[in-house]
Motif scaffolding. Structure first.
Motif, mmCIF file in Angstrom:
data_model
loop_
_atom_site.group_PDB
_atom_site.id
_atom_site.type_symbol
_atom_site.label_atom_id
_atom_site.label_comp_id
_atom_site.label_asym_id
_atom_site.label_seq_id
_atom_site.Cartn_x
_atom_site.Cartn_y
_atom_site.Cartn_z
ATOM 1 N N ARG A 148 0.762 -1.234 0.071
ATOM 2 C CA ARG A 148 -0.236 0.096 -0.015
ATOM 3 C C ARG A 148 0.955 1.228 0.162
ATOM 4 O O ARG A 148 1.928 1.434 0.661
ATOM 5 C CB ARG A 148 -1.004 0.121 1.269
ATOM 6 C CG ARG A 148 -0.066 -0.154 2.450
ATOM 7 C CD ARG A 148 -0.888 0.266 3.783
ATOM 8 N NE ARG A 148 -0.071 0.013 4.881
ATOM 9 C CZ ARG A 148 0.025 -0.566 5.820
ATOM 10 N NH1 ARG A 148 -1.298 -1.237 5.969
ATOM 11 N NH2 ARG A 148 0.748 -0.747 6.810
ATOM 12 N N TYR A 149 0.449 2.276 -0.740
ATOM 13 C CA TYR A 149 1.063 3.493 -0.688
ATOM 14 C C TYR A 149 0.083 4.662 -0.609
ATOM 15 O O TYR A 149 -0.947 4.767 -1.184
ATOM 16 C CB TYR A 149 1.792 3.816 -2.093
ATOM 17 C CG TYR A 149 2.785 2.439 -2.217
ATOM 18 C CD1 TYR A 149 4.007 2.742 -1.663
ATOM 19 C CD2 TYR A 149 2.360 1.306 -3.125
ATOM 20 C CE1 TYR A 149 4.931 1.604 -1.788
ATOM 21 C CE2 TYR A 149 3.218 0.317 -3.235
ATOM 22 C CZ TYR A 149 4.564 0.495 -2.635
ATOM 23 O OH TYR A 149 5.656 -0.567 -2.666
ATOM 24 N N GLY A 150 0.103 5.341 0.499
ATOM 25 C CA GLY A 150 -0.681 6.666 0.528
ATOM 26 C C GLY A 150 -1.938 6.147 1.221
ATOM 27 O O GLY A 150 -2.917 6.937 1.092
ATOM 28 N N VAL A 151 -2.200 5.069 1.790
ATOM 29 C CA VAL A 151 -3.206 4.680 2.593
ATOM 30 C C VAL A 151 -3.021 4.336 4.095
ATOM 31 O O VAL A 151 -1.894 4.531 4.271
ATOM 32 C CB VAL A 151 -4.074 3.440 1.773
ATOM 33 C CG1 VAL A 151 -4.294 3.729 0.459
ATOM 34 C CG2 VAL A 151 -2.987 2.269 1.618
ATOM 35 N N GLN A 152 -3.971 3.946 4.736
ATOM 36 C CA GLN A 152 -3.727 3.622 6.098
ATOM 37 C C GLN A 152 -2.482 2.993 6.499
ATOM 38 O O GLN A 152 -2.096 1.958 5.917
ATOM 39 C CB GLN A 152 -4.941 2.726 6.700
ATOM 40 C CG GLN A 152 -5.054 2.628 8.179
ATOM 41 C CD GLN A 152 -6.116 1.506 8.376
ATOM 42 O OE1 GLN A 152 -6.358 0.510 7.594
ATOM 43 N NE2 GLN A 152 -6.719 1.614 9.567
ATOM 44 N N GLY A 153 -1.942 3.449 7.705
ATOM 45 C CA GLY A 153 -0.810 2.875 8.085
ATOM 46 C C GLY A 153 0.472 3.331 7.408
ATOM 47 O O GLY A 153 0.380 4.336 6.383
ATOM 48 N N ALA A 154 1.434 2.926 7.781
ATOM 49 C CA ALA A 154 2.940 3.234 7.120
ATOM 50 C C ALA A 154 2.902 2.418 5.811
ATOM 51 O O ALA A 154 2.229 1.368 5.345
ATOM 52 C CB ALA A 154 4.212 2.671 7.776
ATOM 53 N N ASP A 155 3.367 2.974 4.652
ATOM 54 C CA ASP A 155 3.480 2.700 3.270
ATOM 55 C C ASP A 155 4.326 1.522 3.214
ATOM 56 O O ASP A 155 5.379 1.206 4.079
ATOM 57 C CB ASP A 155 4.179 3.836 2.405
ATOM 58 C CG ASP A 155 3.210 4.857 2.055
ATOM 59 O OD1 ASP A 155 2.191 4.827 2.475
ATOM 60 O OD2 ASP A 155 3.566 5.866 1.594
ATOM 61 N N GLY A 156 4.070 0.610 2.220
ATOM 62 C CA GLY A 156 4.955 -0.639 2.222
ATOM 63 C C GLY A 156 3.727 -1.867 2.097
ATOM 64 O O GLY A 156 3.053 -1.759 2.056
ATOM 65 N N ALA A 157 4.980 -2.836 2.670
ATOM 66 C CA ALA A 157 4.316 -4.120 2.760
ATOM 67 C C ALA A 157 3.459 -4.373 3.987
ATOM 68 O O ALA A 157 3.501 -3.838 5.022
ATOM 69 C CB ALA A 157 5.344 -5.148 2.660
ATOM 70 N N PHE A 158 2.258 -5.043 3.917
ATOM 71 C CA PHE A 158 1.575 -5.261 4.903
ATOM 72 C C PHE A 158 0.589 -6.614 4.614
ATOM 73 O O PHE A 158 0.382 -7.046 3.773
ATOM 74 C CB PHE A 158 0.392 -3.824 5.206
ATOM 75 C CG PHE A 158 -0.560 -4.087 4.158
ATOM 76 C CD1 PHE A 158 -1.851 -4.412 4.569
ATOM 77 C CD2 PHE A 158 -0.458 -3.558 2.949
ATOM 78 C CE1 PHE A 158 -3.033 -4.398 3.848
ATOM 79 C CE2 PHE A 158 -1.676 -3.624 1.896
ATOM 80 C CZ PHE A 158 -2.932 -3.701 2.493
ATOM 81 N N THR A 159 0.244 -7.195 5.761
ATOM 82 C CA THR A 159 -0.803 -8.365 5.684
ATOM 83 C C THR A 159 -2.239 -7.997 6.180
ATOM 84 O O THR A 159 -2.229 -7.493 7.345
ATOM 85 C CB THR A 159 -0.034 -9.636 6.419
ATOM 86 O OG1 THR A 159 1.299 -9.797 5.799
ATOM 87 C CG2 THR A 159 -0.818 -10.665 6.324
ATOM 88 N N PRO A 160 -3.196 -7.948 5.220
ATOM 89 C CA PRO A 160 -4.446 -7.782 5.771
ATOM 90 C C PRO A 160 -5.077 -8.495 7.218
ATOM 91 O O PRO A 160 -4.871 -9.592 7.194
ATOM 92 C CB PRO A 160 -5.362 -8.149 4.541
ATOM 93 C CG PRO A 160 -4.462 -8.206 3.640
ATOM 94 C CD PRO A 160 -3.210 -8.719 3.905
ATOM 95 N N GLY A 161 -5.440 -7.605 8.067
ATOM 96 C CA GLY A 161 -5.993 -8.303 9.408
ATOM 97 C C GLY A 161 -4.966 -8.566 10.412
ATOM 98 O O GLY A 161 -5.307 -8.568 11.446
#
Length: 167
Positions: A148-161
């Motif tokens: 994600r970039y420019g959305v919730q939380g820090a930009d970069g890799a994330f795992t939903p949930g």
């Protein structure tokens, strides 16, 4: 001979098919009041499509085991990828400025039956908005690493949930 009063046109059968449905390599643009791709069939492959300027869902599926991969969705005002049913694969899609205006929900599987694999997707918001939730999942889904970039939380890799989306 038949008279005009009792003649009728020949019967035509309803369109149907058997086997797997595939929606591949389409460009769908500027549909402001409807969904881009909406499929009500199981085991459908939806891949390599470009959707831009869509007012409804970008891609919506409502059965099971659909494969949604390598699509590009840009500037949409509703959910980018919406899935109901079981065991979908939502993989390697790119969504840019595509989501519900205030909250995001770019990929939404909360009402599916679980088992969706959601991995490798990239979600961009060109005007950052920390209120955007990029992916909303069912607790029984199988999320992997997305970006994600420019959305919730820090930009970069994330795992939903786990670190950036709701259930």
């Amino acid at each position: 001979p038949r008279s005009a009063a009792n003649s009728s046109p020949p019967r035509r059968s309803s369109p149907s098919w058997s086997g797997l449905a595939t929606i591949i390599a389409n460009r769908i643009t500027n549909i402001t009041s409807a969904d881009g791709i909406q499929v009500d069939a199981a085991n459908t492959t939806i891949t390599s499509n470009i959707l831009q300027g869509i007012g409804g869902f970008g891609i919506g599926v409502s059965r099971s085991s659909d494969d949604i991969e390598n699509n590009s969705l840009t500037t949409g005002s509703s959910i980018g990828i919406y899935a109901e049913g079981l065991n979908h694969t939502i993989k390697n899609n790119t969504l840019t400025d595509f989501g519900v205006a205030l909250t995001g929900q770019c990929i939404f599987t909360a009402y599916d039956g679980g088992g969706a694999m959601i991995v490798g997707n990239t979600i961009r918001k060109t005007v950052p908005n920390t209120a955007w939730v990029p992916i909303v999942i069912n607790p029984l889904d199988k999320p992997g690493i997305n970006y994600r970039y420019g959305v919730q939380g820090a930009d970069g890799a994330f795992t939903p949930g786990v670190n950036g989306a709701t259930m």
